[in-house]
Scaffold this active site. Sequence first.
Site, PDB file in Angstrom:
ATOM      1  NE  ARG A  65      -2.997   0.516   3.263  1.00 33.64           N
ATOM      2  CZ  ARG A  65      -2.531   0.975   4.435  1.00 33.64           C
ATOM      3  NH1 ARG A  65      -2.073   2.214   4.542  1.00 33.64           N
ATOM      4  NH2 ARG A  65      -2.527   0.202   5.493  1.00 33.64           N
ATOM      5  CG  ASP A 188      -6.066  16.719 -14.494  1.00 30.31           C
ATOM      6  OD1 ASP A 188      -5.366  16.121 -15.330  1.00 30.31           O
ATOM      7  OD2 ASP A 188      -7.127  16.254 -14.034  1.00 30.31           O
ATOM      8  CE  LYS A 213      -9.431   9.204 -18.655  1.00 30.23           C
ATOM      9  NZ  LYS A 213      -9.651  10.412 -17.900  1.00 30.23           N
TER      10      LYS A 213
END
Length: 403
Positions: A65, A188, A213
């Site tokens: 994690r 972003d 993407k």
Amino acid sequence: MTSNSERGAAARAFRTRAVHAGHSPDPTTGAHVTPIYATSTFAYGSAERGQRLFAGEESGYFYSRLTNPTVRAFEEKLADLEGTEDAVAFASGMGAVSAIALTLLKPGDEVVFLAPLYGGTEGFLLEVAHKFGVTVHEALDETDLEAKVSARTRLVWLETPTNPRLGILDLARVACAAQGVGALTVVDNTFSTPYLTRPAEHGIDLVMHSATKYLGGHGDAIGGIVAGSAELLGELRGLGLRHVGASLGPFEAYLFLRGMKTLPLRMDAHCAGAQALAEALKGHPAVEAVYYPGLSDHPGHEVARRQMRAFGGLVSLDLGTSEAAMSFLNSLKLFTQAVSLGDVESLTCHPASTTHALLGEETLLRQGVTPGLVRLSVGIEEPGDLVEDVLSALEKVRIKQPG
Ligand SMILES: *Cc1c(COP(=O)(O)O)cnc(C)c1O
């Protein structure tokens, strides 16, 4: 001539770094390609080493994690390509968004975002961050931003190009406005990728991606990543990753590592296809407007020329009515109607009835999401074939709706 070692890794061309950064033979087996370390935990070796790992006195892997070797290689590659000290990966772009906000914001802070933002990001700020006592302001452009930032502003959040109208924002100007009031900036960079724009070079503090993407590029994995200074990313790793827990798995990290080796080659093809389509659509009788920053009459063209290597793989067009838009979409053969973008295959969507459908009519109009707007995510197919597909679909729209 300077040798490779004298020039240093940072001076190498982007294409070389896309292949080599974060890539070295596996230290235990010599495997040439970074292996998928499918393990949740890592043996300490001794009780004393376990104690040192937990105390932070020794660095090393101990639980996936927090960090995993395959994920770490992805982080190193992206940090190198963005030109930042470090990067931290997340399970999705939204995992990155929520980790940034939950790590850096506290009650009483203000966020100013430049509209429009990706719907999920705007939703997180307005619906989740708001619940924790954070005030969120929307700015419509750089001038409006300069008026809305204040000493209470903690974060300024933006995207360029924006979705779906492909507006361009001036990164250096935004960074300057934020620095003036002591606020941090988050860009972003999903639509541009580090190949086209490196926001950190313009003074931006944190650069995030939906790796789903263009970084992955093949539409087969969901992930997110944030790049920035070691100090800020230390906080993000310690709070936003460790305690929120949207950690990327090693299988996805492997796919992103593989995809990013060809990022510059793919982006060159996406950009060439998008430019060809935008030029073919401009002035077409069935098309009311074309939005592409590579067109010289696009309002952001000059800023885009300054801060982008090329103009990206998305093109939007307005066909006037929702009926015309839907008839056009249903006539396309090479574009798959689906949400998402940045895949090698061309994709298309009708924002007003899908991705942006939950926004009120007023917001839709303010953000320019008109009923006739169609967004094309141009793939890496031969531009001539894509132009032919789009022109023949437009011909069907024109026959249906003469005049
Ligand atoms: C897709 C997308 C996101 C969200 O990323 P996920 O990986 O779907 O969580 C955020 N920002 C932009 C610009 C996007 O296109």
